[in-house]
Write a protein that holds these residues in place. Structure first.
Motif, mmCIF file in Angstrom:
data_model
loop_
_atom_site.group_PDB
_atom_site.id
_atom_site.type_symbol
_atom_site.label_atom_id
_atom_site.label_comp_id
_atom_site.label_asym_id
_atom_site.label_seq_id
_atom_site.Cartn_x
_atom_site.Cartn_y
_atom_site.Cartn_z
ATOM 1 N N GLY A 1 -34.021 17.402 -52.620
ATOM 2 C CA GLY A 1 -32.916 17.166 -53.537
ATOM 3 C C GLY A 1 -31.726 18.045 -53.234
ATOM 4 N N SER A 2 -32.011 19.282 -52.833
ATOM 5 C CA SER A 2 -30.918 20.199 -52.499
ATOM 6 C C SER A 2 -30.141 19.695 -51.293
ATOM 7 N N PHE A 3 -30.864 19.193 -50.291
ATOM 8 C CA PHE A 3 -30.180 18.660 -49.112
ATOM 9 C C PHE A 3 -29.326 17.459 -49.470
ATOM 10 N N LEU A 4 -29.800 16.644 -50.406
ATOM 11 C CA LEU A 4 -29.002 15.497 -50.833
ATOM 12 C C LEU A 4 -27.724 15.955 -51.509
ATOM 13 N N LEU A 5 -27.823 17.012 -52.330
ATOM 14 C CA LEU A 5 -26.635 17.526 -52.990
ATOM 15 C C LEU A 5 -25.637 18.080 -51.996
ATOM 16 N N ILE A 6 -26.186 18.766 -50.968
ATOM 17 C CA ILE A 6 -25.294 19.408 -49.989
ATOM 18 C C ILE A 6 -24.632 18.380 -49.083
ATOM 19 N N PHE A 7 -25.441 17.470 -48.533
ATOM 20 C CA PHE A 7 -24.933 16.567 -47.495
ATOM 21 C C PHE A 7 -24.602 15.177 -48.020
ATOM 22 N N GLY A 8 -25.063 14.880 -49.204
ATOM 23 C CA GLY A 8 -24.802 13.541 -49.720
ATOM 24 C C GLY A 8 -23.476 13.422 -50.430
ATOM 25 N N CYS A 9 -22.841 14.580 -50.759
ATOM 26 C CA CYS A 9 -21.558 14.555 -51.451
ATOM 27 C C CYS A 9 -20.445 14.486 -50.410
ATOM 28 N N SER A 10 -19.849 13.361 -50.276
ATOM 29 C CA SER A 10 -18.753 13.235 -49.322
ATOM 30 C C SER A 10 -17.526 13.947 -49.879
ATOM 31 N N PRO A 11 -16.728 14.597 -49.038
ATOM 32 C CA PRO A 11 -15.558 15.323 -49.522
ATOM 33 C C PRO A 11 -14.552 14.377 -50.177
ATOM 34 N N GLU A 12 -13.915 14.859 -51.235
ATOM 35 C CA GLU A 12 -12.906 14.068 -51.913
ATOM 36 C C GLU A 12 -11.683 13.934 -51.008
ATOM 37 N N PRO A 13 -10.978 12.822 -51.120
ATOM 38 C CA PRO A 13 -9.731 12.699 -50.346
ATOM 39 C C PRO A 13 -8.728 13.757 -50.788
ATOM 40 N N VAL A 14 -7.959 14.230 -49.850
ATOM 41 C CA VAL A 14 -6.978 15.271 -50.146
ATOM 42 C C VAL A 14 -5.833 14.670 -50.959
ATOM 43 N N LYS A 15 -5.594 15.225 -52.144
ATOM 44 C CA LYS A 15 -4.497 14.756 -52.977
ATOM 45 C C LYS A 15 -3.199 15.410 -52.530
ATOM 46 N N GLU A 16 -2.132 14.635 -52.605
ATOM 47 C CA GLU A 16 -0.816 15.161 -52.261
ATOM 48 C C GLU A 16 0.086 15.109 -53.490
ATOM 49 N N TYR A 17 0.798 16.201 -53.725
ATOM 50 C CA TYR A 17 1.717 16.286 -54.849
ATOM 51 C C TYR A 17 3.120 16.515 -54.316
ATOM 52 N N LYS A 18 4.070 15.732 -54.807
ATOM 53 C CA LYS A 18 5.445 15.808 -54.336
ATOM 54 C C LYS A 18 6.364 16.239 -55.474
ATOM 55 N N LEU A 19 7.430 16.897 -55.114
ATOM 56 C CA LEU A 19 8.454 17.241 -56.082
ATOM 57 C C LEU A 19 9.115 15.968 -56.593
ATOM 58 N N SER A 20 9.416 15.941 -57.876
ATOM 59 C CA SER A 20 10.022 14.752 -58.470
ATOM 60 C C SER A 20 11.494 14.658 -58.102
ATOM 61 N N ALA A 21 12.065 13.480 -58.322
ATOM 62 C CA ALA A 21 13.499 13.289 -58.061
ATOM 63 C C ALA A 21 14.334 14.219 -58.929
ATOM 64 N N GLU A 22 13.885 14.457 -60.177
ATOM 65 C CA GLU A 22 14.616 15.358 -61.072
ATOM 66 C C GLU A 22 14.608 16.793 -60.533
ATOM 67 N N GLN A 23 13.467 17.208 -59.973
ATOM 68 C CA GLN A 23 13.401 18.549 -59.390
ATOM 69 C C GLN A 23 14.257 18.648 -58.130
ATOM 70 N N LEU A 24 14.184 17.626 -57.295
ATOM 71 C CA LEU A 24 14.941 17.649 -56.038
ATOM 72 C C LEU A 24 16.448 17.625 -56.271
ATOM 73 N N ALA A 25 16.877 17.174 -57.445
ATOM 74 C CA ALA A 25 18.310 17.178 -57.751
ATOM 75 C C ALA A 25 18.866 18.596 -57.826
ATOM 76 N N TRP A 26 17.980 19.583 -57.964
ATOM 77 C CA TRP A 26 18.406 20.975 -57.993
ATOM 78 C C TRP A 26 18.349 21.620 -56.603
ATOM 79 N N GLN A 27 18.063 20.839 -55.571
ATOM 80 C CA GLN A 27 18.054 21.348 -54.193
ATOM 81 C C GLN A 27 19.068 20.532 -53.389
ATOM 82 N N PRO A 28 20.328 20.972 -53.343
ATOM 83 C CA PRO A 28 21.384 20.186 -52.697
ATOM 84 C C PRO A 28 21.683 20.585 -51.261
ATOM 85 N N TYR A 29 20.980 21.592 -50.726
ATOM 86 C CA TYR A 29 21.395 22.211 -49.473
ATOM 87 C C TYR A 29 20.892 21.468 -48.247
ATOM 88 N N ASN A 30 21.691 21.551 -47.178
ATOM 89 C CA ASN A 30 21.307 21.052 -45.859
ATOM 90 C C ASN A 30 21.640 22.118 -44.824
#
Length: 233
Positions: free
Chosen positions: A10-39
């Protein structure tokens, strides 16, 4: 023995049977990016409210990348595999270009207190979205930090401003509008310097004590001592 084998299996099933979760990506919102005007390459010019002096700053670099974090996973039998996220991180650097400045070094002497030219860019903005799963800053899941030249830093309460929440820090004040140098800006954050002393390498430096940071424009004014410097077109 049979029970031990079942537990081990059972322990081996817990260790190897749990597939890794997909990596979540978080992005800055348009409202936040409005405060970054620089180039990169932008030239920011500021006039002295008391005389005809002009200061210039050049945006040297704007970095936009996904920062990866990993949480948990040290004991997979009990906690499962490590959880990973990626969050968008922006960093903006600028360098003062109207004058050449020097910094204190171990080789400095009383007759030559500043002996090495200082030509480095300094960070003026850092923003990151982590959706509450990464580090927290100022009570927010995302964060924004503002700097200016040498010796000024504070955080920007963008989440509170965007969600129309009261600002909880007395070093910040939200101005619906502000007129500087004949130009109207708004909304504008009036930000006090959280650093109490200039860096040791710049003993004669007078860092800005106040900064005016406007949506869609960035820094539109700063105060050194009692002198206001305002953004020029």
């Amino acid at each position: 023995m049979r029970n031990y084998t079942l537990i081990l299996a059972g322990s081996f099933l817990l260790i190897f049977g749990c597939s890794p979760e997909p990596v979540k990506e978080y992005k800055l919102s348009a409202e936040q990016l409005a405060w970054q005007p620089y180039n990169a390459g932008d030239v920011l010019r500021f006039g002295n409210a008391r005389n005809s002096s002009v200061r210039t700053f050049t945006i040297t670099n704007v970095q936009d990348q996904l920062q990866e974090y990993s949480f948990g996973g040290n004991a997979p039998v009990y906690l499962g595999p490590a959880k990973k996220i990626k969050s968008q991180r922006l960093e903006v650097y600028a360098r003062r270009t109207d004058t050449l400045r020097y910094m204190l070094t171990p080789a400095s002497t009383p007759t030559q207190p500043d002996s090495v030219p200082y030509t480095y860019a300094t960070p003026i903005l850092a923003m990151e979205a982590n959706a509450g799963e990464g580090p927290s800053y100022g009570g927010s899941s995302s964060y924004a930090l503002v700097g200016w030249d040498i010796g000024f830093s504070n955080w920007l309460p963008l989440e509170q401003v965007i969600s129309k929440q009261p600002l909880s820090d007395t070093t910040h004040q939200l101005l619906p509008s502000l007129r500087l140098g004949g130009i109207d800006y708004g909304p504008v954050l009036r930000v006090s310097n959280r650093q109490t002393a200039p860096p040791a390498e710049f003993p004669r430096l007078r860092p800005a004590r106040l900064l005016y940071y406007a949506k869609d424009y960035g820094v539109v004014g700063f105060v050194e001592g009692s002198t206001l410097w305002y953004r020029l077109p």
